[in-house]
Scaffold this motif. Structure first.
Motif, PDB file in Angstrom:
ATOM      1  N   ARG A  99       0.826  -1.216   0.000  1.00  0.00           N
ATOM      2  CA  ARG A  99       0.000   0.000   0.000  1.00  0.00           C
ATOM      3  C   ARG A  99       0.858   1.264   0.000  1.00  0.00           C
ATOM      4  NH1 ARG A  99      -5.178  -1.337   0.192  1.00  0.00           N
ATOM      5  NH2 ARG A  99      -5.646  -3.457   0.869  1.00  0.00           N
ATOM      6  N   SER A 100       2.044   1.195   0.602  1.00  0.00           N
ATOM      7  CA  SER A 100       2.906   2.376   0.628  1.00  0.00           C
ATOM      8  C   SER A 100       3.819   2.474  -0.602  1.00  0.00           C
ATOM      9  CB  SER A 100       3.754   2.388   1.902  1.00  0.00           C
ATOM     10  OG  SER A 100       4.690   1.331   1.894  1.00  0.00           O
ATOM     11  N   SER A 101       4.005   1.374  -1.311  1.00  0.00           N
ATOM     12  CA  SER A 101       4.933   1.356  -2.452  1.00  0.00           C
ATOM     13  C   SER A 101       4.308   1.781  -3.769  1.00  0.00           C
ATOM     14  CB  SER A 101       5.524  -0.050  -2.627  1.00  0.00           C
ATOM     15  OG  SER A 101       6.323  -0.386  -1.523  1.00  0.00           O
ATOM     16  N   PHE A 102       2.995   1.707  -3.854  1.00  0.00           N
ATOM     17  CA  PHE A 102       2.317   2.010  -5.105  1.00  0.00           C
ATOM     18  C   PHE A 102       1.322   3.143  -4.897  1.00  0.00           C
ATOM     19  CE2 PHE A 102       3.717  -2.397  -5.337  1.00  0.00           C
ATOM     20  CZ  PHE A 102       4.369  -2.415  -6.554  1.00  0.00           C
ATOM     21  N   ALA A 103       1.063   3.879  -5.953  1.00  0.00           N
ATOM     22  CA  ALA A 103       0.187   5.053  -5.865  1.00  0.00           C
ATOM     23  C   ALA A 103      -1.235   4.696  -5.457  1.00  0.00           C
ATOM     24  CB  ALA A 103       0.173   5.795  -7.203  1.00  0.00           C
ATOM     25  N   LEU A 161       3.500 -18.693  -5.141  1.00  0.00           N
ATOM     26  CA  LEU A 161       4.661 -18.454  -4.281  1.00  0.00           C
ATOM     27  C   LEU A 161       4.724 -16.984  -3.915  1.00  0.00           C
ATOM     28  CD1 LEU A 161       7.396 -19.417  -3.030  1.00  0.00           C
ATOM     29  CD2 LEU A 161       8.439 -18.912  -5.251  1.00  0.00           C
ATOM     30  N   MET A 162       4.897 -16.722  -2.637  1.00  0.00           N
ATOM     31  CA  MET A 162       5.102 -15.351  -2.156  1.00  0.00           C
ATOM     32  C   MET A 162       6.334 -15.398  -1.274  1.00  0.00           C
ATOM     33  SD  MET A 162       2.619 -12.533  -1.551  1.00  0.00           S
ATOM     34  CE  MET A 162       3.281 -10.910  -1.553  1.00  0.00           C
ATOM     35  N   LEU A 163       7.329 -14.602  -1.640  1.00  0.00           N
ATOM     36  CA  LEU A 163       8.562 -14.552  -0.864  1.00  0.00           C
ATOM     37  C   LEU A 163       8.651 -13.234  -0.115  1.00  0.00           C
ATOM     38  CD1 LEU A 163      11.146 -15.946  -3.457  1.00  0.00           C
ATOM     39  CD2 LEU A 163      10.084 -17.163  -1.549  1.00  0.00           C
ATOM     40  N   ALA A 164       9.267 -13.307   1.047  1.00  0.00           N
ATOM     41  CA  ALA A 164       9.505 -12.116   1.857  1.00  0.00           C
ATOM     42  C   ALA A 164      11.000 -12.019   2.147  1.00  0.00           C
ATOM     43  CB  ALA A 164       8.723 -12.198   3.169  1.00  0.00           C
ATOM     44  N   LEU A 192      10.653  -6.143   7.390  1.00  0.00           N
ATOM     45  CA  LEU A 192      10.356  -6.583   6.033  1.00  0.00           C
ATOM     46  C   LEU A 192      11.030  -5.619   5.064  1.00  0.00           C
ATOM     47  CD1 LEU A 192       8.725  -8.517   4.147  1.00  0.00           C
ATOM     48  CD2 LEU A 192       6.943  -6.754   4.168  1.00  0.00           C
ATOM     49  N   ALA A 193      11.937  -6.145   4.242  1.00  0.00           N
ATOM     50  CA  ALA A 193      12.665  -5.323   3.282  1.00  0.00           C
ATOM     51  C   ALA A 193      12.018  -5.350   1.905  1.00  0.00           C
ATOM     52  CB  ALA A 193      14.110  -5.797   3.178  1.00  0.00           C
ATOM     53  N   GLY A 194      11.312  -6.438   1.591  1.00  0.00           N
ATOM     54  CA  GLY A 194      10.691  -6.535   0.280  1.00  0.00           C
ATOM     55  C   GLY A 194       9.889  -7.806   0.137  1.00  0.00           C
ATOM     56  N   THR A 195       9.146  -7.878  -0.972  1.00  0.00           N
ATOM     57  CA  THR A 195       8.324  -9.047  -1.251  1.00  0.00           C
ATOM     58  C   THR A 195       8.132  -9.206  -2.748  1.00  0.00           C
ATOM     59  OG1 THR A 195       6.260 -10.176  -0.639  1.00  0.00           O
ATOM     60  CG2 THR A 195       6.107  -7.813  -1.125  1.00  0.00           C
ATOM     61  N   PRO A 229      -1.578 -27.807 -21.878  1.00  0.00           N
ATOM     62  CA  PRO A 229      -1.363 -26.838 -20.796  1.00  0.00           C
ATOM     63  C   PRO A 229       0.106 -26.847 -20.373  1.00  0.00           C
ATOM     64  CG  PRO A 229      -2.524 -28.770 -19.974  1.00  0.00           C
ATOM     65  CD  PRO A 229      -2.373 -28.950 -21.460  1.00  0.00           C
ATOM     66  N   ILE A 230       0.617 -25.658 -20.086  1.00  0.00           N
ATOM     67  CA  ILE A 230       2.014 -25.479 -19.681  1.00  0.00           C
ATOM     68  C   ILE A 230       2.024 -24.893 -18.272  1.00  0.00           C
ATOM     69  CG2 ILE A 230       4.156 -24.220 -20.194  1.00  0.00           C
ATOM     70  CD1 ILE A 230       3.460 -26.292 -22.317  1.00  0.00           C
ATOM     71  N   PRO A 231       2.758 -25.503 -17.333  1.00  0.00           N
ATOM     72  CA  PRO A 231       2.864 -24.907 -15.995  1.00  0.00           C
ATOM     73  C   PRO A 231       3.516 -23.524 -16.086  1.00  0.00           C
ATOM     74  CG  PRO A 231       3.701 -27.166 -16.001  1.00  0.00           C
ATOM     75  CD  PRO A 231       3.505 -26.757 -17.438  1.00  0.00           C
ATOM     76  N   ALA A 232       2.739 -22.501 -15.732  1.00  0.00           N
ATOM     77  CA  ALA A 232       3.224 -21.123 -15.873  1.00  0.00           C
ATOM     78  C   ALA A 232       2.727 -20.259 -14.731  1.00  0.00           C
ATOM     79  CB  ALA A 232       2.766 -20.543 -17.211  1.00  0.00           C
ATOM     80  N   VAL A 233       3.485 -19.194 -14.473  1.00  0.00           N
ATOM     81  CA  VAL A 233       3.138 -18.246 -13.421  1.00  0.00           C
ATOM     82  C   VAL A 233       3.336 -16.822 -13.920  1.00  0.00           C
ATOM     83  CG1 VAL A 233       3.752 -19.818 -11.522  1.00  0.00           C
ATOM     84  CG2 VAL A 233       5.474 -18.242 -12.435  1.00  0.00           C
ATOM     85  N   ALA A 234       2.724 -15.895 -13.199  1.00  0.00           N
ATOM     86  CA  ALA A 234       2.921 -14.462 -13.425  1.00  0.00           C
ATOM     87  C   ALA A 234       3.666 -13.899 -12.228  1.00  0.00           C
ATOM     88  CB  ALA A 234       1.580 -13.756 -13.575  1.00  0.00           C
ATOM     89  N   LEU A 235       4.678 -13.100 -12.489  1.00  0.00           N
ATOM     90  CA  LEU A 235       5.415 -12.389 -11.447  1.00  0.00           C
ATOM     91  C   LEU A 235       4.737 -11.031 -11.278  1.00  0.00           C
ATOM     92  CD1 LEU A 235       9.267 -11.731 -11.481  1.00  0.00           C
ATOM     93  CD2 LEU A 235       7.609 -10.149 -10.557  1.00  0.00           C
ATOM     94  N   ALA A 236       4.157 -10.790 -10.121  1.00  0.00           N
ATOM     95  CA  ALA A 236       3.560  -9.478  -9.807  1.00  0.00           C
ATOM     96  C   ALA A 236       2.835  -9.567  -8.478  1.00  0.00           C
ATOM     97  CB  ALA A 236       2.580  -9.036 -10.887  1.00  0.00           C
ATOM     98  N   PRO A 237       3.004  -8.600  -7.665  1.00  0.00           N
ATOM     99  CA  PRO A 237       3.936  -7.480  -7.746  1.00  0.00           C
ATOM    100  C   PRO A 237       5.255  -7.794  -7.039  1.00  0.00           C
ATOM    101  CG  PRO A 237       2.419  -7.107  -5.945  1.00  0.00           C
ATOM    102  CD  PRO A 237       2.035  -8.431  -6.586  1.00  0.00           C
ATOM    103  N   VAL A 238       6.198  -6.894  -7.214  1.00  0.00           N
ATOM    104  CA  VAL A 238       7.438  -6.904  -6.444  1.00  0.00           C
ATOM    105  C   VAL A 238       7.543  -5.517  -5.806  1.00  0.00           C
ATOM    106  CG1 VAL A 238       8.873  -6.264  -8.428  1.00  0.00           C
ATOM    107  CG2 VAL A 238       9.925  -7.364  -6.457  1.00  0.00           C
ATOM    108  N   ALA A 239       7.894  -5.496  -4.528  1.00  0.00           N
ATOM    109  CA  ALA A 239       8.001  -4.215  -3.819  1.00  0.00           C
ATOM    110  C   ALA A 239       9.158  -4.275  -2.828  1.00  0.00           C
ATOM    111  CB  ALA A 239       6.705  -3.905  -3.080  1.00  0.00           C
ATOM    112  N   VAL A 240       9.830  -3.144  -2.674  1.00  0.00           N
ATOM    113  CA  VAL A 240      10.957  -3.028  -1.743  1.00  0.00           C
ATOM    114  C   VAL A 240      10.738  -1.789  -0.881  1.00  0.00           C
ATOM    115  CG1 VAL A 240      13.463  -2.729  -1.550  1.00  0.00           C
ATOM    116  CG2 VAL A 240      12.515  -4.198  -3.348  1.00  0.00           C
ATOM    117  N   ALA A 241      10.943  -1.949   0.409  1.00  0.00           N
ATOM    118  CA  ALA A 241      10.803  -0.832   1.341  1.00  0.00           C
ATOM    119  C   ALA A 241      11.825   0.256   1.014  1.00  0.00           C
ATOM    120  CB  ALA A 241      10.994  -1.324   2.772  1.00  0.00           C
ATOM    121  N   PRO A 242      11.467   1.520   1.210  1.00  0.00           N
ATOM    122  CA  PRO A 242      12.353   2.631   0.833  1.00  0.00           C
ATOM    123  C   PRO A 242      13.781   2.519   1.371  1.00  0.00           C
ATOM    124  CG  PRO A 242      10.205   3.486   1.429  1.00  0.00           C
ATOM    125  CD  PRO A 242      10.183   2.003   1.744  1.00  0.00           C
ATOM    126  N   ASP A 243      13.948   2.099   2.607  1.00  0.00           N
ATOM    127  CA  ASP A 243      15.286   2.016   3.188  1.00  0.00           C
ATOM    128  C   ASP A 243      16.162   0.946   2.548  1.00  0.00           C
ATOM    129  OD1 ASP A 243      14.611   4.057   4.892  1.00  0.00           O
ATOM    130  OD2 ASP A 243      14.343   2.765   6.657  1.00  0.00           O
TER     131      ASP A 243
END
Length: 173
Positions: free
Chosen positions: A20-24, A43-46, A55-58, A72-86
């Motif tokens: 919420r703080s990383s995007f408009a 998959l969600m990584l922290a 938390l530095a990013g996700t 059918p092909i095993p596939a994923v979408a990457l979104a979103p990626v966010a990094v804390a300002p510091d």
């Protein structure tokens, strides 16, 4: 030092706050919530600062419906990626994306798609040419794909590359 691991229940509120703080607008945070509720989150990584626990990013990877040559092909979408300002400029996003791609490859995912800035995502091997000729509402120069499993693109006619339904709600009032 930054440690990267699958997100846990303790990460839900900090990830939501970071998005919420990383995007408009709140769309990315809502997208992650909706993907989780629908069971489409693969998959969600922290990334956490080991010294402070902050938390530095996700990064998130969600299920896609993709077909090549009628299969059918095993596939994923990457979104979103966010990094804390510091932590911006410290390669946290790169580390998260690399860790996610490595894990997805181990789990047998064949293609990873991203909708984003080509100059940024090209450094990971994403290319619009790999996504061309798939039927997708996002088709164009900003829809890119990365073949996993040794970097080989599945052979045959590229049919469709559909993101999880939660993506259809992006950019709508």
């Amino acid at each position: 030092m930054i440690a990267i691991a699958p997100a846990s229940g303790h990460d839900v509120a900090p990830i939501d706050a970071l998005l919420r703080s990383s995007f408009a607008r709140a769309e990315e945070a809502d997208l992650v919530r909706d993907l989780c509720i629908a069971g489409d989150m693969v998959l969600m990584l922290a990334a956490h600062d080991e010294g402070t626990g902050t938390l530095a990013g996700t990064v998130a990877f969600s299920r896609m419906d993709v077909a090549v040559a009628g299969k059918p092909i095993p596939a994923v979408a990457l979104a979103p990626v966010a990094v804390a300002p510091d932590y911006r400029g410290g390669n946290v996003a790169e580390a998260l994306i690399h860790a996610g791609i490595e894990r997805l490859e181990q789990e047998g995912v064949v293609l990873c798609f991203v909708l984003g800035e080509p100059a940024f995502y090209a450094r990971f091997g994403f290319d619009a040419d790999f996504a061309r000729n798939f039927t997708s509402p996002y088709a164009g120069d900003y829809l890119m794909a990365l073949p996993l499993q040794g970097g080989l693109m599945p052979c045959g006619v590229r049919e469709h590359a559909h993101h999880a339904p939660a993506f259809a709600r992006l950019s709508q009032p």
